[in-house]
Design a protein around this motif. Structure first.
Motif, PDB file in Angstrom:
ATOM      1  N   MET A  38      18.419  12.434  -2.054  1.00  0.00           N
ATOM      2  CA  MET A  38      18.351  11.183  -1.705  1.00  0.00           C
ATOM      3  C   MET A  38      19.838  10.657  -1.628  1.00  0.00           C
ATOM      4  O   MET A  38      20.153   9.856  -0.723  1.00  0.00           O
ATOM      5  N   GLU A  39      20.730  10.939  -2.566  1.00  0.00           N
ATOM      6  CA  GLU A  39      22.108  10.610  -2.455  1.00  0.00           C
ATOM      7  C   GLU A  39      22.783  11.057  -1.104  1.00  0.00           C
ATOM      8  O   GLU A  39      23.575  10.502  -0.648  1.00  0.00           O
ATOM      9  N   MET A  40      22.376  12.165  -0.735  1.00  0.00           N
ATOM     10  CA  MET A  40      22.874  12.679   0.579  1.00  0.00           C
ATOM     11  C   MET A  40      22.364  12.125   1.882  1.00  0.00           C
ATOM     12  O   MET A  40      22.700  12.399   3.016  1.00  0.00           O
ATOM     13  N   GLY A  41      21.520  11.078   1.609  1.00  0.00           N
ATOM     14  CA  GLY A  41      20.930  10.179   2.677  1.00  0.00           C
ATOM     15  C   GLY A  41      19.677  10.783   3.421  1.00  0.00           C
ATOM     16  O   GLY A  41      19.320  10.272   4.508  1.00  0.00           O
ATOM     17  N   VAL A  42      19.064  11.791   2.917  1.00  0.00           N
ATOM     18  CA  VAL A  42      17.854  12.179   3.513  1.00  0.00           C
ATOM     19  C   VAL A  42      16.601  11.462   3.401  1.00  0.00           C
ATOM     20  O   VAL A  42      16.525  10.815   2.248  1.00  0.00           O
ATOM     21  N   GLU A  43      15.710  11.192   4.305  1.00  0.00           N
ATOM     22  CA  GLU A  43      14.640  10.103   4.239  1.00  0.00           C
ATOM     23  C   GLU A  43      13.838  10.988   3.532  1.00  0.00           C
ATOM     24  O   GLU A  43      13.342  12.076   3.755  1.00  0.00           O
ATOM     25  N   ILE A  44      13.198  10.496   2.267  1.00  0.00           N
ATOM     26  CA  ILE A  44      12.172  11.062   1.358  1.00  0.00           C
ATOM     27  C   ILE A  44      11.071   9.944   1.076  1.00  0.00           C
ATOM     28  O   ILE A  44      11.168   8.988   0.950  1.00  0.00           O
ATOM     29  N   GLY A  45       9.959  10.646   1.257  1.00  0.00           N
ATOM     30  CA  GLY A  45       8.550   9.953   0.633  1.00  0.00           C
ATOM     31  C   GLY A  45       7.909  10.770  -0.250  1.00  0.00           C
ATOM     32  O   GLY A  45       8.403  11.959  -0.743  1.00  0.00           O
ATOM     33  N   LEU A  46       6.643  10.343  -0.747  1.00  0.00           N
ATOM     34  CA  LEU A  46       5.703  11.082  -1.809  1.00  0.00           C
ATOM     35  C   LEU A  46       4.533  11.650  -0.804  1.00  0.00           C
ATOM     36  O   LEU A  46       3.899  11.016  -0.053  1.00  0.00           O
ATOM     37  N   GLY A  47       4.044  12.936  -1.307  1.00  0.00           N
ATOM     38  CA  GLY A  47       2.767  13.379  -0.831  1.00  0.00           C
ATOM     39  C   GLY A  47       2.101  13.917  -1.952  1.00  0.00           C
ATOM     40  O   GLY A  47       2.459  14.440  -3.043  1.00  0.00           O
ATOM     41  N   MET A  81       8.797  16.842   6.823  1.00  0.00           N
ATOM     42  CA  MET A  81       8.594  18.406   6.360  1.00  0.00           C
ATOM     43  C   MET A  81       8.069  18.415   4.840  1.00  0.00           C
ATOM     44  O   MET A  81       8.973  17.863   3.809  1.00  0.00           O
ATOM     45  N   ALA A  82       6.807  18.923   4.535  1.00  0.00           N
ATOM     46  CA  ALA A  82       6.542  19.123   3.049  1.00  0.00           C
ATOM     47  C   ALA A  82       7.551  19.745   2.350  1.00  0.00           C
ATOM     48  O   ALA A  82       8.028  20.983   2.822  1.00  0.00           O
ATOM     49  N   GLY A 119       0.626  -1.051  -0.159  1.00  0.00           N
ATOM     50  CA  GLY A 119       0.284   0.008  -0.071  1.00  0.00           C
ATOM     51  C   GLY A 119       1.000   1.220   0.048  1.00  0.00           C
ATOM     52  O   GLY A 119       2.099   1.143   0.504  1.00  0.00           O
ATOM     53  N   PHE A 120       0.411   2.078  -0.520  1.00  0.00           N
ATOM     54  CA  PHE A 120       0.972   3.585  -0.659  1.00  0.00           C
ATOM     55  C   PHE A 120       0.963   4.421   0.747  1.00  0.00           C
ATOM     56  O   PHE A 120       0.071   4.285   1.421  1.00  0.00           O
ATOM     57  N   VAL A 121       2.204   5.091   0.889  1.00  0.00           N
ATOM     58  CA  VAL A 121       2.169   5.763   2.108  1.00  0.00           C
ATOM     59  C   VAL A 121       2.146   7.295   1.437  1.00  0.00           C
ATOM     60  O   VAL A 121       3.057   7.844   1.025  1.00  0.00           O
ATOM     61  N   ASP A 122       1.140   8.267   1.820  1.00  0.00           N
ATOM     62  CA  ASP A 122       1.022   9.693   1.284  1.00  0.00           C
ATOM     63  C   ASP A 122       1.649  10.516   2.645  1.00  0.00           C
ATOM     64  O   ASP A 122       0.738  10.483   3.701  1.00  0.00           O
ATOM     65  N   LEU A 123       2.462  10.997   2.518  1.00  0.00           N
ATOM     66  CA  LEU A 123       3.342  11.635   3.200  1.00  0.00           C
ATOM     67  C   LEU A 123       2.789  13.112   3.523  1.00  0.00           C
ATOM     68  O   LEU A 123       3.225  13.811   4.470  1.00  0.00           O
ATOM     69  N   HIS A 124       1.590  13.587   2.814  1.00  0.00           N
ATOM     70  CA  HIS A 124       1.386  14.932   2.951  1.00  0.00           C
ATOM     71  C   HIS A 124      -0.136  15.207   2.313  1.00  0.00           C
ATOM     72  O   HIS A 124      -0.260  15.322   1.132  1.00  0.00           O
ATOM     73  N   ILE A 157      -2.698  17.253  -1.442  1.00  0.00           N
ATOM     74  CA  ILE A 157      -4.210  17.592  -1.679  1.00  0.00           C
ATOM     75  C   ILE A 157      -4.404  18.890  -0.885  1.00  0.00           C
ATOM     76  O   ILE A 157      -3.963  19.117   0.319  1.00  0.00           O
ATOM     77  N   SER A 158      -4.856  20.100  -1.539  1.00  0.00           N
ATOM     78  CA  SER A 158      -5.275  20.560  -2.854  1.00  0.00           C
ATOM     79  C   SER A 158      -4.274  21.243  -3.738  1.00  0.00           C
ATOM     80  O   SER A 158      -4.431  21.463  -4.651  1.00  0.00           O
ATOM     81  N   GLY A 159      -3.238  21.449  -3.191  1.00  0.00           N
ATOM     82  CA  GLY A 159      -1.981  22.146  -3.860  1.00  0.00           C
ATOM     83  C   GLY A 159      -1.869  21.134  -4.889  1.00  0.00           C
ATOM     84  O   GLY A 159      -1.246  21.667  -6.109  1.00  0.00           O
ATOM     85  N   GLY A 160      -1.766  19.818  -4.807  1.00  0.00           N
ATOM     86  CA  GLY A 160      -1.939  18.763  -5.941  1.00  0.00           C
ATOM     87  C   GLY A 160      -3.234  18.231  -6.055  1.00  0.00           C
ATOM     88  O   GLY A 160      -3.922  17.978  -5.137  1.00  0.00           O
ATOM     89  N   PHE A 161      -3.549  18.534  -7.157  1.00  0.00           N
ATOM     90  CA  PHE A 161      -5.190  18.077  -7.418  1.00  0.00           C
ATOM     91  C   PHE A 161      -5.293  16.446  -7.197  1.00  0.00           C
ATOM     92  O   PHE A 161      -6.444  16.366  -7.031  1.00  0.00           O
ATOM     93  N   SER A 162      -4.207  15.678  -7.373  1.00  0.00           N
ATOM     94  CA  SER A 162      -4.562  14.175  -7.453  1.00  0.00           C
ATOM     95  C   SER A 162      -4.537  13.626  -6.092  1.00  0.00           C
ATOM     96  O   SER A 162      -3.554  13.649  -5.424  1.00  0.00           O
ATOM     97  N   PRO A 163      -5.436  12.711  -5.683  1.00  0.00           N
ATOM     98  CA  PRO A 163      -5.484  11.929  -4.622  1.00  0.00           C
ATOM     99  C   PRO A 163      -4.854  10.604  -4.551  1.00  0.00           C
ATOM    100  O   PRO A 163      -4.457   9.904  -3.832  1.00  0.00           O
ATOM    101  N   SER A 164      -4.007  10.245  -6.089  1.00  0.00           N
ATOM    102  CA  SER A 164      -3.198   9.157  -6.316  1.00  0.00           C
ATOM    103  C   SER A 164      -1.887   9.552  -6.209  1.00  0.00           C
ATOM    104  O   SER A 164      -1.419  10.307  -6.873  1.00  0.00           O
ATOM    105  N   LEU A 165      -1.192   8.586  -5.454  1.00  0.00           N
ATOM    106  CA  LEU A 165       0.358   8.387  -5.287  1.00  0.00           C
ATOM    107  C   LEU A 165       0.869   7.749  -6.634  1.00  0.00           C
ATOM    108  O   LEU A 165       1.980   8.006  -6.961  1.00  0.00           O
TER     109      LEU A 165
END
Ligand code: GUN
Ligand code: FE
Length: 455
Positions: free
Chosen positions: A318-327, A276-277, A73-78, A330-338
């Protein structure tokens, strides 16, 4: 051989590392009473035949149909749950104007708890139907309505991390959408944390309170300081917006003479469980501070196209080792889909690498080594999200939660273009990530419980 609550038989895709996708072909996924993956048994393993025989005829067994695949399942971080009411609209003006003109008035409506319940039920259903099993939510400044969102996550079986938003700065917030005062904002945040931690006692999949200063402009120094202390006292997750746009980034430099990262760190808000978004304007020094503290970035590529004046240097961070996920943001992004956001993450990174201004020679047009692969985008939507939250989700591995989506490539109205019976599993994987729609998501499970199905 253990005793399992459920056993699934099928082929699955999961991230082995950011760049590598593993295929679990025709495996048995054994799920325990707690909804965790207890064992993954491959056809070549000695116990396979016996396990299959033991479970095949029982109610605990589920064989995936031909053409159906398992993904984490997807993890929506924001996600801003209240902004669902304006999704797909109001994307025509810059961030600061957008907040004041559209977003604060929309969010103010959630003072009405009944209205909030109706919208939040739709948001949670919609995200589940899009394969999102864990979501890190901003609610609004209203304590009761924020609590309603946490309750709805529990009822519907989604793993929700929910924040009551804090916005107390008179200079940057309108009269109709501001915490009563700083003391009340902090007190209500504390009450909210305690109430959600109570709720969590009866939520198998987990529900978590999140300390949520909207972003530095919305908050006073006193509120930011107090929220840092509350996060430490209750060991909660923390979320905010960080260095998102020229304006937001510049505002913090003007107020503190430093970037968001350092300012947030000074208030005790840049910790292991911080997400942090955006963070588009982080310097390398800021990014190192993130990496050192284990703080994560929620990359929101669809939203960034409208509001960030930039593309996140994702590959570099990513190369520098920062943890990153996707957000989805909504609604700055219009889509509810990761899925949509994973696709956009790849496309934006390619445009960053090549550049966009044809008036410049090719070698001066872009930022070298910026592209990410589809595998990396998938990693961000799954394992990267889990790591960002410090939760055992986002991978199909022993000890991880059984949070999965069953994707049917043969669904009548949304059939994927699979014509070659010899097509490799990794090509099928790519077609799923680029082409799958909600119709293809036949079932969604969280912590071993079915929370969504569609025919
Ligand atoms: N910065 C402060 N609030 C918001 C918000 O709601 N959306 C986005 N994209 N940025 C913000
Ligand atoms: Fe946001």
């Amino acid at each position: 051989m253990g005793s399992y609550r459920r056993v699934f038989h099928g082929t699955a895709f999961t991230s082995k590392s950011p760049k590598e996708v593993a295929v679990w072909k025709d495996c048995l996924f054994c799920i325990d009473e707690n909804g965790l993956i207890a064992n993954i048994v491959q056809p070549s393993d000695s116990e396979y035949a016996e396990l299959l025989e033991t479970y095949e005829q029982t109610d605990a067994f589920q064989r995936l149909e031909e053409g159906t695949y398992l993904l984490p399942g997807f993890v929506d971080l924001h996600v801003h749950a209240p902004q669902w009411i304006q999704a797909g609209t109001a994307l025509d003006i810059p961030l600061s104007d957008w907040l004041q003109t559209y977003t604060f008035p929309s969010e103010a409506k959630f003072e009405d708890v009944e209205f909030a319940r109706m919208v939040y039920a739709d948001v949670v259903d919609t995200l589940l139907a899009n394969g999102t099993t864990t979501a890190l939510y901003f609610a609004t400044i209203h304590k009761e309505a924020s609590l309603a969102l946490a309750e709805i996550c529990v009822q519907k079986g989604q793993r929700g991390l929910v924040g009551k938003v804090v916005a107390d700065n008179i200079e940057q917030t309108p009269d109709f959408y501001r915490d009563e005062d700083t003391g009340t904002a902090l007190q209500e945040t504390e009450e909210f944390i305690v109430a959600v931690q109570e709720l969590a006692k009866n939520a198998k999949q987990g529900v978590y309170p999140v300390v949520t200063p909207r972003f530095i402009p919305s908050c006073t120094d006193e509120a930011l300081q107090g929220l840092g202390k509350l996060a430490e006292k209750y060991d909660t997750h923390i979320q905010s917006h960080c260095s998102e746009s020229d304006w937001a980034h510049g505002y913090v430099q003007g107020r503190f003479g430093m970037n968001d990262a350092k300012a947030l760190h000074g208030f005790g808000l840049l910790r292991e469980k911080s997400v942090m978004a955006h963070s588009n304007f982080l310097t390398d020094e800021d990014a190192r501070l993130f990496a050192k503290n284990g703080s994560a970035i929620a990359h929101c590529p669809v939203s960034n196209a409208y509001f960030a004046n930039s593309v996140l240097p994702l590959a570099r961070f990513m190369e520098m080792g920062v943890e990153i996920g996707l957000g989805s943001d909504i609604s700055g992004g219009f889509s509810p889909s990761l899925y949509d956001n994973a696709r956009q993450a790849v496309m934006s990174s390619r445009m960053l690498e090549d550049g966009v201004d044809t008036g410049l020679p090719a070698e001066k047009r872009g930022v070298p080594n910026s592209r990410i692969t589809l595998n990396e985008a998938f990693y961000l939507a799954t394992a990267g999200g889990g790591e960002s939250l410090s939760l055992p989700v986002g991978r199909l591995e022993e000890g991880y939660a059984w949070d999965v989506q069953l994707v049917d490539t043969k669904k009548e109205s949304a059939r994927l273009p699979l014509y070659d019976p010899e097509e490799s599993n990794l090509d099928i994987f790519q077609k799923i990530i680029y082409l799958a729609r909600p119709e293809n998501i036949r079932e969604v499970w969280v912590q071993g419980e079915k929370v969504h199905s569609r025919n």
